[in-house]
Design an enzyme around this catalytic site. Structure first.
Site, PDB file in Angstrom:
ATOM      1  CB  CYS A   1      -1.065  -0.028   0.926  1.00  0.00           C
ATOM      2  SG  CYS A   1      -2.297   1.036   0.857  1.00  0.00           S
TER       3      CYS A   1
ATOM      4  CG  HIS B   1      -3.294  -3.070   3.986  1.00  0.00           C
ATOM      5  ND1 HIS B   1      -2.480  -2.333   4.998  1.00  0.00           N
ATOM      6  CD2 HIS B   1      -3.803  -2.132   3.359  1.00  0.00           C
ATOM      7  CE1 HIS B   1      -2.408  -1.165   4.638  1.00  0.00           C
ATOM      8  NE2 HIS B   1      -3.389  -0.897   3.692  1.00  0.00           N
TER       9      HIS B   1
ATOM     10  CD  GLU C   1      -0.757  -5.465   6.759  1.00  0.00           C
ATOM     11  OE1 GLU C   1      -0.525  -5.770   5.541  1.00  0.00           O
ATOM     12  OE2 GLU C   1      -1.130  -4.140   6.780  1.00  0.00           O
TER      13      GLU C   1
HETATM   14  N1  GLN Z   1      -3.095   6.331   0.403  1.00  0.00           N
HETATM   15  C1  GLN Z   1      -2.164   6.150   1.297  1.00  0.00           C
HETATM   16  C2  GLN Z   1      -0.846   6.599   0.652  1.00  0.00           C
HETATM   17  O1  GLN Z   1      -0.663   6.948  -0.468  1.00  0.00           O
HETATM   18  C3  GLN Z   1      -2.025   4.609   1.481  1.00  0.00           C
HETATM   19  C4  GLN Z   1      -2.918   3.853   2.288  1.00  0.00           C
HETATM   20  C5  GLN Z   1      -2.389   2.716   2.995  1.00  0.00           C
HETATM   21  O2  GLN Z   1      -1.536   2.457   3.052  1.00  0.00           O
HETATM   22  N2  GLN Z   1      -3.373   2.098   3.497  1.00  0.00           N
HETATM   23  O3  GLN Z   1       0.139   6.989   1.498  1.00  0.00           O
END
Ligand code: GLN
Length: 198
Positions: free
Chosen positions: A81, A172, A174
């Protein structure tokens, strides 16, 4: 081979959840808060969280060059992410790129407001059965270079990919009890350690 040690960059974001899942795959997980700790680990996870905040902390704690050096040694890195945003070579609508380790252009918060957070069933390359992925304000990969292997798509958007020693997921891993995606990374770490020991 000695136990694999996987670090999680512990400046901000979903750190303890990763440590738990690393341990569920029978590796040792450590929280990396200082650049020197990068010498102690075989692979590194850049967790989800907020990439702009994480970048500020990377600069504040002197991590930018050490992280690039870690990657130059071909040690595996897994960006989940916000971590995927951090490793991208390009970001859509932004010049604010970070580590530039992977030949992808990433769009942040890409699934829109209706889909702030959601679960989706994905077919992941190499998995025998579907994988339920958790997305939270997730990015996706808008374009990927020739060296990038696409591992999963959702609504025709790339949400998991690999290039050499770099693995990324928009979701995610995890936050689910399914450890298969983490095991993909553990296998990369294991192979890289075997090659280094050869
Ligand atoms: N949108 C977030 C970013 O760009 C990432 C969101 C997340 O890690 N759950 O940092």
């Amino acid at each position: 081979m000695s136990e694999l040690i996987i670090g999680v960059l512990g400046l901000q974001g979903a750190v303890s959840e990763h440590i738990k899942q690393i341990e569920a795959t029978h590796c040792k997980g450590i929280i990396v808060k200082k650049p020197e700790q990068l010498h102690d680990i075989d692979g590194l996870i850049l967790p989800g969280g907020e990439s702009t905040t994480m970048r500020k902390l990377i600069d504040r704690y002197g991590f930018l060059e050490p992280l690039k050096q870690f990657s130059l040694q071909q040690k595996p890195i897994f960006g989940t992410c916000a971590g995927m945003v951090l490793v991208a070579k390009d970001l859509t609508d932004s010049d604010d790129v970070h580590l530039k380790l992977m030949d992808v252009r990433v769009k942040r918060n890409a699934f829109g407001r209706q889909k702030e957070s959601f679960e989706a069933t994905l077919q992941i390359k190499g998995f025998e059965s579907p994988y339920t992925a958790v997305f939270i304000r997730a990015p996706y990969i808008e374009t990927a270079g020739d060296q990038v292997a696409v591992l999963a798509t959702y609504e025709n958007k790339i949400v998991a990919a690999k290039q050499d020693h770099i693995l990324v997921s928009a979701f995610h891993p995890e936050l689910t009890s399914d450890t298969r995606f983490m095991k993909l990374f553990v296998d990369m770490v294991k192979k890289s350690k075997e090659i280094a020991a050869y």
